[in-house]
Design a protein around this motif. Structure first.
Motif, mmCIF file in Angstrom:
data_model
loop_
_atom_site.group_PDB
_atom_site.id
_atom_site.type_symbol
_atom_site.label_atom_id
_atom_site.label_comp_id
_atom_site.label_asym_id
_atom_site.label_seq_id
_atom_site.Cartn_x
_atom_site.Cartn_y
_atom_site.Cartn_z
ATOM 1 N N PHE A 20 0.833 -1.196 0.000
ATOM 2 C CA PHE A 20 0.000 0.000 0.000
ATOM 3 C C PHE A 20 0.876 1.258 0.000
ATOM 4 N N PHE A 21 1.965 1.201 0.757
ATOM 5 C CA PHE A 21 2.890 2.334 0.814
ATOM 6 C C PHE A 21 3.495 2.598 -0.562
ATOM 7 N N PHE A 22 3.921 1.535 -1.254
ATOM 8 C CA PHE A 22 4.540 1.697 -2.563
ATOM 9 C C PHE A 22 3.600 2.411 -3.536
ATOM 10 N N TRP A 23 2.316 2.015 -3.541
ATOM 11 C CA TRP A 23 1.367 2.631 -4.476
ATOM 12 C C TRP A 23 1.330 4.143 -4.295
ATOM 13 N N GLY A 24 1.198 4.577 -3.049
ATOM 14 C CA GLY A 24 1.102 6.007 -2.789
ATOM 15 C C GLY A 24 2.409 6.738 -3.048
ATOM 16 N N PHE A 25 3.527 6.123 -2.657
ATOM 17 C CA PHE A 25 4.842 6.749 -2.802
ATOM 18 C C PHE A 25 5.138 7.059 -4.268
ATOM 19 N N ILE A 26 4.963 6.066 -5.144
ATOM 20 C CA ILE A 26 5.290 6.252 -6.562
ATOM 21 C C ILE A 26 4.301 7.198 -7.224
ATOM 22 N N ALA A 27 3.005 7.030 -6.949
ATOM 23 C CA ALA A 27 1.984 7.850 -7.607
ATOM 24 C C ALA A 27 2.162 9.326 -7.289
#
Length: 590
Positions: A20-27
């Motif tokens: 979930f963290f990765f999705w927000g970080f990259i976006a």
């Protein structure tokens, strides 16, 4: 005999929420890449928005491929693999995308960066398909929503710090870097960033694969037939390709080449009072200014019809999505066989709602950097926009944390206090994280007044999805209108407040669109995820509108205004649709 309570698998859950963290970080980090790439690669606003196009169309294509496989084989591919393996495969695919990004950055190739982000997001699409239901199964189903909301909170934290980390990778710890200086910046830290991101993807995949605490969770249930829906989506995809292709090809046309040549000549003239060689031999300043003015007039004459033509094709892409879904719904109402979940108008209109919601959420943030460059918005160079981008995406965290309060079953004064305190804590965290990153947050201190408006709105919503969507959509309309009609701090706050308006919409739209679908609920959820496509289509349309002479970046925010307008319509219309199906929407809690 009492039922033994189902214990939450916390080791598996803590491992899961990393994705979930990765999705927000990259976006959210893409919002910093967009203005940077515009200056670094000398792009127009539409070309810079192709970062969003590549990223979010990958979500759509990934979800479509999974749906097509299930529809044709009668089995869900994610269910066949199991949630654990699906997430591992998705993480490894995203790691492959990070590797492609590294190669593209080393080669100084913008197209390659787009391919890398596309591959990363394809992996995210697979991860997201598996992660949400997986979180629900890692404990008591009654508390499943709280685990999903925990993931959402971690996702929002990623959106808050992503812009800061990407800004550091691009600009380092230097003070202000003018946009003219960006082209000379080294990209070695970007390579380091994506090496780190790629290794984190691999490490997370390894944690999932080797952890004995993470269950495989394989299920083998038949897929509800929806062959007509599949055919419609495939036709829509083909038409979208046909709509975007002329736009891409136009950048290699004779007109585009002529414009590029004139712009290059102007760049040479503005950096030198005497040019020897090539076709330019200018000595006097007067002749330089006269030549530049002549070139600008010629550029305007060529680019105006070209930009209008590009805009028409992009609007055509929008018509394909809207028209295709409305066509599907109209045909499904007459003869529902073969349409699956698309026979329900609340779902089809909800797909458009998700399309516009994701589109407006991404468009506001992705065009924010260009907006802040305007003198009336502070003349901020790309190196100084990270606090504002962080606050925009952080605004979504503020709302989502407030929305998550419901799952803790607080009542009375405890709930009242939580609805006030939690958003303020989230706001303080955003300020604190940016301050620790040596960012000047003093211009954003008074944004807390916008947070208080959001708190009041949460009390008015009373946890009802239709009411929540209506109130926050109206707030979005008001915020963008103020942003269009004012300048300075008020306008900046208003545009940032679009993030507060978007923050609580996803669960509201999802719950409304899936009401009454019965056995088609899982399929309807998959259709809704496909409509993340809005993040790939609406921002480029806004970017191209800003490229058209006489419009500009501020007035292009009429696109988010129209998106919020549709969401107001959906909030009103869906209540009537559900009432005709004898469904009491007021009994549903968001």
């Amino acid at each position: 005999m009492e039922n033994t309570p189902i214990k939450t698998n916390y080791p598996a859950l803590y491992t899961l929420i990393t994705v979930f963290f990765f999705w927000g970080f990259i976006a959210a980090g893409n919002s910093i890449f967009i203005p940077f790439c515009k200056s670094y690669f000398s792009l127009d606003q539409f070309q810079s928005q192709l970062i969003d196009f590549a990223f979010y169309t990958a979500y759509y294509l990934g979800a479509l491929i999974l749906f097509a496989f299930g529809a044709l084989n009668g089995k869900d591919l994610v269910g066949k693999w199991g949630y654990k393996k699906s997430i591992v495969y998705g993480l490894l695919f995203s790691a492959l995308g990070a590797g492609a990004m590294i190669v593209a950055v080393e080669a100084n190739l913008y197209t390659g960066m787009l391919v890398g982000l596309f591959i990363v997001a394809l992996g995210f699409s697979l991860q997201q398909t598996a992660a949400n239901p997986f979180a629900i199964l890692l404990g008591d189903p009654k508390t499943g929503a709280s685990r999903v909301n925990l993931g959402g909170g971690i996702n929002s934290f990623g959106t808050t710090i992503g812009p800061l980390v990407v800004a550091f990778a691009l600009f380092g710890t230097t003070a202000t870097v003018s946009d003219d200086q960006i082209a000379a910046l080294p990209l070695d830290k970007v390579v380091i960033l994506y090496i780190g991101v790629g290794l984190l993807f691999v490490a997370a995949a390894a944690m999932f694969w080797f952890s004995k605490k993470v269950p495989a969770t394989i299920y083998d249930e038949p897929i509800e037939k929806a062959n007509k829906a599949l055919k419609t989506l495939i036709v829509m995809t083909v038409l979208l390709v046909l709509a975007f292709a002329p736009v891409f090809l136009s950048y290699k046309s004779d007109s585009a080449i002529a414009i590029e040549k004139l712009q290059t000549e102007n760049n040479v003239l503005t950096t030198s009072t005497e040019v020897v060689g090539s076709d330019i031999t200018i000595i006097s300043t007067e002749n330089i200014e006269e030549t530049i003015q002549k070139n600008n007039a010629e550029i305007a004459a060529i680019s105006h019809p070209l930009e209008q033509q590009r805009m028409l094709w992009l609007v055509g892409a929008l018509v394909v999505v809207v028209g295709g879904l409305l066509f599907a719904n109209a045909r499904a109402i007459k003869k529902p066989e073969g349409w699956g979940a698309m026979q329900y108008p609340q779902l089809v209109l909800g797909m458009l709602a998700i399309f516009t919601y994701v589109g407006v959420e991404v468009a506001i943030g992705s065009n924010l950097g260009e907006l802040l460059k305007l003198p009336e918005f502070g003349s901020h160079p790309s190196s100084d926009i990270a606090p504002y981008v962080s606050m925009y995406w952080g605004s979504l965290m503020i709302g989502r944390w407030a929305g998550a309060i419901t799952v803790f079953n607080l009542t009375g004064i405890k709930k009242t206090i939580a609805l006030i305190i939690v958003p303020l804590i989230a706001f303080a965290i955003i300020i604190g994280v940016n301050t620790l990153a040596n960012k000047d947050m003093t211009p954003l201190y008074y944004y807390v007044f916008c947070v208080f408006i959001q708190i009041i709105a949460m009390f008015l919503c009373k946890d009802k999805p239709a009411r929540t969507l209506l109130i926050f959509s109206i707030l979005g309309v008001i915020a963008i209108v103020i942003g269009l009609m004012t300048e300075g701090t008020i306008a900046i706050y208003a545009i940032l407040a679009g993030g507060l308006a978007c923050s609580i919409m996803w669960p509201a739209i999802f719950s409304l669109a899936l009401l009454g679908l019965g056995k088609y609920t899982a399929q309807g959820s998959a259709f809704l995820v496909m409509m993340i496509l809005g993040g790939g289509i609406i921002p480029p349309i806004q970017g191209k509108l800003s490229d058209i002479a006489g419009v500009g970046i501020q007035m292009s925010y009429v696109i988010p205004l129209l998106c919020f307008g549709y969401l107001v319509y959906y909030a009103v219309a869906v209540k009537g649709i559900l009432k005709r199906q004898n469904i009491d929407v007021d009994e549903v809690v968001v």
